[in-house]
Design a protein around this motif. Structure first.
Motif, PDB file in Angstrom:
ATOM      1  N   LEU A 198       0.731  -1.211  -0.033  1.00  0.00           N
ATOM      2  CA  LEU A 198      -0.104  -0.056  -0.015  1.00  0.00           C
ATOM      3  C   LEU A 198       0.954   1.210   0.010  1.00  0.00           C
ATOM      4  N   SER A 199       1.979   1.359   0.539  1.00  0.00           N
ATOM      5  CA  SER A 199       2.922   2.378   0.793  1.00  0.00           C
ATOM      6  C   SER A 199       3.502   2.673  -0.685  1.00  0.00           C
ATOM      7  N   ALA A 200       3.883   1.637  -1.304  1.00  0.00           N
ATOM      8  CA  ALA A 200       4.258   1.986  -2.729  1.00  0.00           C
ATOM      9  C   ALA A 200       3.333   2.489  -3.556  1.00  0.00           C
ATOM     10  N   ALA A 201       2.146   2.024  -3.560  1.00  0.00           N
ATOM     11  CA  ALA A 201       0.994   2.394  -4.422  1.00  0.00           C
ATOM     12  C   ALA A 201       0.591   3.443  -4.250  1.00  0.00           C
ATOM     13  N   ALA A 202       0.547   4.141  -2.735  1.00  0.00           N
ATOM     14  CA  ALA A 202       0.052   5.418  -2.377  1.00  0.00           C
ATOM     15  C   ALA A 202       0.956   6.422  -2.934  1.00  0.00           C
ATOM     16  N   LEU A 203       2.367   6.047  -2.702  1.00  0.00           N
ATOM     17  CA  LEU A 203       3.293   6.991  -3.193  1.00  0.00           C
ATOM     18  C   LEU A 203       3.104   7.302  -4.781  1.00  0.00           C
ATOM     19  N   ALA A 204       3.315   6.181  -5.797  1.00  0.00           N
ATOM     20  CA  ALA A 204       2.821   6.451  -7.272  1.00  0.00           C
ATOM     21  C   ALA A 204       1.788   7.156  -7.325  1.00  0.00           C
ATOM     22  N   GLU A 240       0.598  14.538   1.812  1.00  0.00           N
ATOM     23  CA  GLU A 240       1.539  15.395   1.058  1.00  0.00           C
ATOM     24  C   GLU A 240       2.543  16.008   1.877  1.00  0.00           C
ATOM     25  N   ALA A 241       1.759  16.633   3.076  1.00  0.00           N
ATOM     26  CA  ALA A 241       2.542  17.534   3.835  1.00  0.00           C
ATOM     27  C   ALA A 241       3.380  16.725   4.894  1.00  0.00           C
ATOM     28  N   GLU A 242       2.804  15.568   5.353  1.00  0.00           N
ATOM     29  CA  GLU A 242       3.508  15.002   6.434  1.00  0.00           C
ATOM     30  C   GLU A 242       4.237  13.746   6.129  1.00  0.00           C
ATOM     31  N   ILE A 243       3.867  13.173   4.891  1.00  0.00           N
ATOM     32  CA  ILE A 243       4.812  11.877   4.450  1.00  0.00           C
ATOM     33  C   ILE A 243       5.621  12.281   3.302  1.00  0.00           C
ATOM     34  N   VAL A 244       5.168  12.898   2.300  1.00  0.00           N
ATOM     35  CA  VAL A 244       6.055  13.117   1.135  1.00  0.00           C
ATOM     36  C   VAL A 244       7.097  14.296   0.987  1.00  0.00           C
ATOM     37  N   ALA A 245       6.568  15.345   1.533  1.00  0.00           N
ATOM     38  CA  ALA A 245       7.381  16.400   1.476  1.00  0.00           C
ATOM     39  C   ALA A 245       8.839  16.365   2.219  1.00  0.00           C
ATOM     40  N   ALA A 255       8.080   5.966   5.506  1.00  0.00           N
ATOM     41  CA  ALA A 255       7.497   6.683   6.408  1.00  0.00           C
ATOM     42  C   ALA A 255       5.995   6.476   6.579  1.00  0.00           C
ATOM     43  N   TYR A 256       5.339   6.115   5.357  1.00  0.00           N
ATOM     44  CA  TYR A 256       4.117   5.995   5.502  1.00  0.00           C
ATOM     45  C   TYR A 256       3.715   4.634   5.744  1.00  0.00           C
ATOM     46  N   ARG A 257       4.470   3.516   5.479  1.00  0.00           N
ATOM     47  CA  ARG A 257       4.570   2.248   6.115  1.00  0.00           C
ATOM     48  C   ARG A 257       4.646   2.377   7.751  1.00  0.00           C
ATOM     49  N   HIS A 258       5.344   3.116   8.176  1.00  0.00           N
ATOM     50  CA  HIS A 258       5.303   3.503   9.661  1.00  0.00           C
ATOM     51  C   HIS A 258       4.119   3.809  10.134  1.00  0.00           C
ATOM     52  N   ARG A 259       3.882   5.049   9.283  1.00  0.00           N
ATOM     53  CA  ARG A 259       2.465   5.574   9.986  1.00  0.00           C
ATOM     54  C   ARG A 259       1.335   4.761   9.879  1.00  0.00           C
ATOM     55  N   LEU A 260       1.436   3.986   9.026  1.00  0.00           N
ATOM     56  CA  LEU A 260       0.171   3.073   8.890  1.00  0.00           C
ATOM     57  C   LEU A 260       0.203   2.079  10.002  1.00  0.00           C
ATOM     58  N   GLN A 261       1.281   1.471  10.525  1.00  0.00           N
ATOM     59  CA  GLN A 261       1.456   0.581  11.502  1.00  0.00           C
ATOM     60  C   GLN A 261       1.201   1.452  12.926  1.00  0.00           C
ATOM     61  N   ALA A 262       1.554   2.701  12.986  1.00  0.00           N
ATOM     62  CA  ALA A 262       1.278   3.295  14.216  1.00  0.00           C
ATOM     63  C   ALA A 262      -0.197   3.576  14.333  1.00  0.00           C
ATOM     64  N   ASP A 263      -0.774   3.788  13.324  1.00  0.00           N
ATOM     65  CA  ASP A 263      -2.360   4.303  13.212  1.00  0.00           C
ATOM     66  C   ASP A 263      -3.084   3.192  13.073  1.00  0.00           C
ATOM     67  N   ARG A 264      -2.645   1.872  13.453  1.00  0.00           N
ATOM     68  CA  ARG A 264      -3.652   0.834  13.193  1.00  0.00           C
ATOM     69  C   ARG A 264      -4.704   0.895  14.321  1.00  0.00           C
ATOM     70  N   GLY A 265      -4.652   1.121  15.367  1.00  0.00           N
ATOM     71  CA  GLY A 265      -5.621   1.073  16.585  1.00  0.00           C
ATOM     72  C   GLY A 265      -6.525   2.303  16.104  1.00  0.00           C
ATOM     73  N   LEU A 274      -7.358   6.535   7.751  1.00  0.00           N
ATOM     74  CA  LEU A 274      -7.423   7.980   7.825  1.00  0.00           C
ATOM     75  C   LEU A 274      -6.255   9.023   7.273  1.00  0.00           C
ATOM     76  N   ASN A 275      -5.226   8.323   6.832  1.00  0.00           N
ATOM     77  CA  ASN A 275      -4.080   9.059   6.249  1.00  0.00           C
ATOM     78  C   ASN A 275      -3.990   8.489   4.796  1.00  0.00           C
ATOM     79  N   GLY A 276      -3.694   9.246   3.765  1.00  0.00           N
ATOM     80  CA  GLY A 276      -3.150   8.675   2.615  1.00  0.00           C
ATOM     81  C   GLY A 276      -3.731   9.468   1.297  1.00  0.00           C
ATOM     82  N   PRO A 277      -3.289   9.187   0.266  1.00  0.00           N
ATOM     83  CA  PRO A 277      -3.682   9.952  -0.829  1.00  0.00           C
ATOM     84  C   PRO A 277      -5.275   9.996  -1.370  1.00  0.00           C
ATOM     85  N   HIS A 278      -5.896   9.078  -0.534  1.00  0.00           N
ATOM     86  CA  HIS A 278      -7.450   9.188  -0.893  1.00  0.00           C
ATOM     87  C   HIS A 278      -8.013  10.114  -0.080  1.00  0.00           C
TER      88      HIS A 278
END
Length: 384
Positions: A198-204, A240-245, A255-265, A274-278
């Motif tokens: 998902l992290s790779a797809a989101a960035l693409a 874009e502001a917190e992950i990509v910039a 960074a997005y992979r770690h964020r997804l793991q931290a936000d699981r709960g 709740l976070n992503g290009p969607h």
């Protein structure tokens, strides 16, 4: 000669030369023989002008300019199917394209044929033409939901990057998988596997959108002020502001992979990611006034939107190497006389085949003698 001198090749001249409809919307059968350049379709509301543009829009990937269910395109009282057939000329060489739904066919996918051969997907149509459109339903784009602006930006991106549709579908599929795993309280190792992909797809997806925005911004900067206001464009969002910039692609993926793991709960409680290009948005401003487009007047919003479409047409010609076909439905609405005249001049400069609709032919009087005019009445089309 362009290859010998090192000069870029001019974009291919693309034109829809023939359009045939069978049991499509309010048309039992129709045929239009079209010329390059400007084509004007006039007639009363409800006569079928937009239906003709919708048929042309189905010569591109997706669900057309109305995003309608396939079954709803069938003519009431017809055979429970529909077909759109066309001939597309590229620098004078013609290819037959067709799409439609058979009786009892699936409502989730349509058949596409190119030169009489079944195509694997509708994205194969991008090799033969690129189609852009502006419809009255898009007039509220800047004041509507962010999802509509994301979809609009994705279509702009797809017109210059045929691989973008596949990236968006891959991202959506992985996002759905992660949300399902969260809901099922799946083992962390399963979530980690999906989150890596998902992290790779989101960035693409995000990088492709950002490239489109940057290319359009570059065109606006090079043209400066004109009859249409210059929009300020930016891709805005937490992703874009917190992950990509400020990060490389590899760093952003991690960074997005770690964020997804931290936000699981948090995401499990929310029942969605709740976070992503969607969750990103296309931010549009009236640059000269430093004003959000959503706060501009109705006429200004229409002019801003038209400015984006016209710039995208130029960008497609440059990047894709072919001039797009433009579909401008009721385009004269909310445009004053000066901007209507400027639009016709700009379309001539772009050299794109452009199909325009309106209830009153007088709105396009300035194109008399150069444009091809059709009259549309209750599912019947006649050349004027």
């Amino acid at each position: 000669m362009g290859a010998e001198t090192g000069l870029p090749r001019p974009p291919a001249e693309i034109a829809l030369t023939q359009l045939r409809l069978t049991d499509f919307r309010n048309y039992a059968a129709a045929r239009l023989d079209l010329a390059p350049g400007l084509v004007v379709l006039t007639g009363p509301n409800g006569s079928g002008k937009t239906n003709l543009l919708e048929a042309v829009s189905l010569l591109s990937p997706g669900r057309g300019l109305r995003r309608a269910r396939l079954a709803s395109l069938c003519r009431v009282g017809g055979a429970g199917c529909w077909a759109v057939a066309a001939e597309i000329a590229r620098n004078g060489e013609t290819t037959r394209l067709g799409t439609g739904m058979r009786p009892g066919g699936p409502e989730t996918s349509r058949e596409v044929r190119i030169a009489g051969v079944d195509a694997q997907s509708s994205e194969a149509l991008l090799e033969y033409c690129r189609i852009l459109w502006l419809t009255p339903s898009m007039d509220g784009l800047f004041t509507g939901a962010p999802g509509e602006r994301r979809r609009f930006l994705d279509r702009l991106t797809l017109a210059i990057d045929p691989g973008h549709g596949g990236r968006v579908r891959a991202f959506d599929r992985l996002l759905t998988s992660r949300n399902r795993l969260l809901d099922e309280d799946a083992a962390p190792r399963w979530l980690s596997a999906v989150e890596t992909e998902l992290s790779a797809a989101a960035l693409a997806v995000s990088l492709a959108r950002q490239e489109t925005v940057a290319l359009l911004a570059g065109l606006f900067a090079s043209h400066g002020e004109g009859p249409f206001p210059v929009p300020g464009l930016a891709l805005a969002g937490e992703f874009e502001a917190e992950i990509v910039a400020g990060r490389t692609a590899t760093q952003a993926e991690e960074a997005y992979r770690h964020r997804l793991q931290a936000d699981r709960g948090r995401d499990r409680a929310a029942k969605r990611t709740l976070n992503g290009p969607h969750r990103s948005d296309l931010d549009v401003t009236f640059a000269a006034k430093a004003m959000p487009a959503a706060l501009s007047s109705t006429g200004e919003q229409k002019a801003l939107l038209l400015a984006v479409i016209l710039a995208e047409a130029e960008l497609v010609a440059r990047v894709a190497g072919m001039r797009p076909i433009l579909l401008l439905d009721e385009v004269a609405a909310h445009l004053d006389a000066d901007r209507r005249a400027a639009l016709l001049v700009r379309l001539a400069e772009l050299g794109c085949q452009s199909l325009l609709t309106g209830t009153d032919a007088a709105l396009f009087a300035a194109a008399s003698g150069t444009a091809q005019f059709f009259s549309v009445s209750e599912g019947e089309v006649a050349s004027i």
